[in-house]
Write a protein that holds these residues in place. Sequence first.
Motif, PDB file in Angstrom:
ATOM      1  N   MET A  15     -10.797 -13.029 -55.944  1.00 59.62           N
ATOM      2  CA  MET A  15     -11.204 -11.868 -56.740  1.00 59.62           C
ATOM      3  C   MET A  15     -10.746 -12.056 -58.172  1.00 59.62           C
ATOM      4  SD  MET A  15     -12.823  -9.954 -54.682  1.00 59.62           S
ATOM      5  CE  MET A  15     -12.888  -8.405 -55.594  1.00 59.62           C
ATOM      6  N   THR A  16     -11.620 -11.717 -59.082  1.00 61.97           N
ATOM      7  CA  THR A  16     -11.286 -11.821 -60.498  1.00 61.97           C
ATOM      8  C   THR A  16     -10.533 -10.589 -60.949  1.00 61.97           C
ATOM      9  OG1 THR A  16     -13.405 -10.845 -61.097  1.00 61.97           O
ATOM     10  CG2 THR A  16     -13.316 -13.248 -60.935  1.00 61.97           C
ATOM     11  N   GLY A  17      -9.704 -10.795 -61.985  1.00 65.69           N
ATOM     12  CA  GLY A  17      -8.947  -9.687 -62.520  1.00 65.69           C
ATOM     13  C   GLY A  17      -9.770  -8.845 -63.469  1.00 65.69           C
ATOM     14  N   GLY A  18      -9.136  -7.762 -63.962  1.00 66.73           N
ATOM     15  CA  GLY A  18      -9.848  -6.891 -64.886  1.00 66.73           C
ATOM     16  C   GLY A  18     -10.182  -7.556 -66.198  1.00 66.73           C
ATOM     17  N   GLY A  19      -9.243  -8.387 -66.709  1.00 66.20           N
ATOM     18  CA  GLY A  19      -9.502  -9.089 -67.956  1.00 66.20           C
ATOM     19  C   GLY A  19     -10.662 -10.050 -67.847  1.00 66.20           C
ATOM     20  N   GLU A  20     -10.751 -10.780 -66.729  1.00 69.28           N
ATOM     21  CA  GLU A  20     -11.858 -11.714 -66.535  1.00 69.28           C
ATOM     22  C   GLU A  20     -13.187 -10.970 -66.438  1.00 69.28           C
ATOM     23  OE1 GLU A  20     -10.908 -13.956 -63.119  1.00 69.28           O
ATOM     24  OE2 GLU A  20      -9.397 -15.200 -64.121  1.00 69.28           O
ATOM     25  N   ALA A  21     -13.179  -9.813 -65.794  1.00 73.34           N
ATOM     26  CA  ALA A  21     -14.414  -9.034 -65.681  1.00 73.34           C
ATOM     27  C   ALA A  21     -14.873  -8.547 -67.053  1.00 73.34           C
ATOM     28  CB  ALA A  21     -14.200  -7.847 -64.733  1.00 73.34           C
ATOM     29  N   VAL A  75     -14.206  -9.942 -69.989  1.00 68.78           N
ATOM     30  CA  VAL A  75     -14.702 -11.109 -70.733  1.00 68.78           C
ATOM     31  C   VAL A  75     -16.098 -11.494 -70.260  1.00 68.78           C
ATOM     32  CG1 VAL A  75     -14.322 -13.557 -71.174  1.00 68.78           C
ATOM     33  CG2 VAL A  75     -12.404 -11.970 -71.266  1.00 68.78           C
ATOM     34  N   PHE A  76     -16.306 -11.471 -68.952  1.00 69.43           N
ATOM     35  CA  PHE A  76     -17.617 -11.857 -68.422  1.00 69.43           C
ATOM     36  C   PHE A  76     -18.720 -10.918 -68.908  1.00 69.43           C
ATOM     37  CE2 PHE A  76     -20.909 -11.202 -65.193  1.00 69.43           C
ATOM     38  CZ  PHE A  76     -21.462 -12.459 -65.160  1.00 69.43           C
ATOM     39  N   TRP A  77     -18.485  -9.604 -68.831  1.00 72.34           N
ATOM     40  CA  TRP A  77     -19.538  -8.677 -69.225  1.00 72.34           C
ATOM     41  C   TRP A  77     -19.796  -8.711 -70.730  1.00 72.34           C
ATOM     42  CZ3 TRP A  77     -22.882  -7.046 -65.959  1.00 72.34           C
ATOM     43  CH2 TRP A  77     -22.532  -6.852 -64.624  1.00 72.34           C
ATOM     44  N   LEU A  80     -20.867 -19.928 -73.132  1.00 73.14           N
ATOM     45  CA  LEU A  80     -20.650 -20.670 -71.893  1.00 73.14           C
ATOM     46  C   LEU A  80     -19.280 -21.341 -71.893  1.00 73.14           C
ATOM     47  CD1 LEU A  80     -24.122 -22.355 -71.243  1.00 73.14           C
ATOM     48  CD2 LEU A  80     -23.064 -20.492 -69.965  1.00 73.14           C
ATOM     49  N   GLY A  81     -18.893 -21.878 -73.058  1.00 73.74           N
ATOM     50  CA  GLY A  81     -17.562 -22.462 -73.157  1.00 73.74           C
ATOM     51  C   GLY A  81     -16.457 -21.447 -72.901  1.00 73.74           C
ATOM     52  N   VAL A  82     -16.647 -20.231 -73.400  1.00 72.43           N
ATOM     53  CA  VAL A  82     -15.659 -19.169 -73.159  1.00 72.43           C
ATOM     54  C   VAL A  82     -15.576 -18.836 -71.667  1.00 72.43           C
ATOM     55  CG1 VAL A  82     -15.087 -16.762 -73.637  1.00 72.43           C
ATOM     56  CG2 VAL A  82     -15.916 -18.229 -75.468  1.00 72.43           C
ATOM     57  N   ILE A  83     -16.728 -18.791 -71.005  1.00 75.61           N
ATOM     58  CA  ILE A  83     -16.725 -18.504 -69.569  1.00 75.61           C
ATOM     59  C   ILE A  83     -16.016 -19.620 -68.802  1.00 75.61           C
ATOM     60  CG2 ILE A  83     -18.212 -18.236 -67.551  1.00 75.61           C
ATOM     61  CD1 ILE A  83     -20.206 -16.804 -69.311  1.00 75.61           C
ATOM     62  N   TYR A  84     -16.254 -20.859 -69.181  1.00 78.50           N
ATOM     63  CA  TYR A  84     -15.571 -21.978 -68.517  1.00 78.50           C
ATOM     64  C   TYR A  84     -14.052 -21.882 -68.699  1.00 78.50           C
ATOM     65  CZ  TYR A  84     -20.146 -24.191 -67.997  1.00 78.50           C
ATOM     66  OH  TYR A  84     -21.435 -24.462 -67.653  1.00 78.50           O
TER      67      TYR A  84
END
Length: 256
Positions: free
Chosen positions: A1-7, A9-11, A44-48
């Motif tokens: 499960m991803t954390g809140g910060g990752e979510a 950043v993704f959105w 995409l680099g940020v997501i990686y």
Amino acid sequence: MTGGGEAVVFWVVGTLSVVAALGLIFARKAVHAALCMALVMVNLGVIYLTLQAHVLGVVQVFVYTGAVMMLFLFVVMLIGVDAADSVVETIKGQRPAAAVLGLGLVALLALSVGSAVMPEPVGLDAVNTDPGNVTGMATLIFGKYVFAFELTSALLITAAIAAMVLAHRERFGDKPSQREWSQRRFRDGRFLAGLPAPGVFARHNAVDTPALLPDGSPSDLSVSRVLVARDQIREPDAYTEAEHEMEQEIEEGRQR
């Protein structure tokens, strides 16, 4: 499960990527389309990087955004893209074929997304351990996928050379000489003495300083249109005031 910060950043990054991708499709200028694609690659680099694929994220930014896109922009600026170029189709039936292929691609993507399976995320901890992410990536690039890697680089170079070759225009006839340009100016009755040179204000000499006409007013023909559009032209007031002060000092010295 991803954390809140990752979510978050993704959105945020995902939304910017979708907007940039739409700009890539609907942009009318090639340079704007290239900049939109560069933004997608940076996102995409940020997501990686968020997914702990640090080497892949850095390679995505440096190689694709910094090298491939700069190569594309270099070719675009080298060959030039004029909005007045002919848009007449030289290949008959290419629009219906493109529509059919586009619909097929949409159907393929819909089937792929519908049949996709989301397994439990395992992360990249095992990949980042010994021998390490860099070693594993190098093994894949220069081992299993070396042929595809070299073929892609050859295709990029070939595309750049082909663009320059196709955009090259042969000159039919000799280039006009200085004498012919002079005769043309007298025949047309324009700029008989040539354009005035910039940078002829008193106490200053620069390309952003217009020339003076006989009445003392600046000449608009002596400055670059680019500098005028950027509002980077120097005004003569500062030099006129300095010259006036010098004249006053000279007069005061004579009176003494």
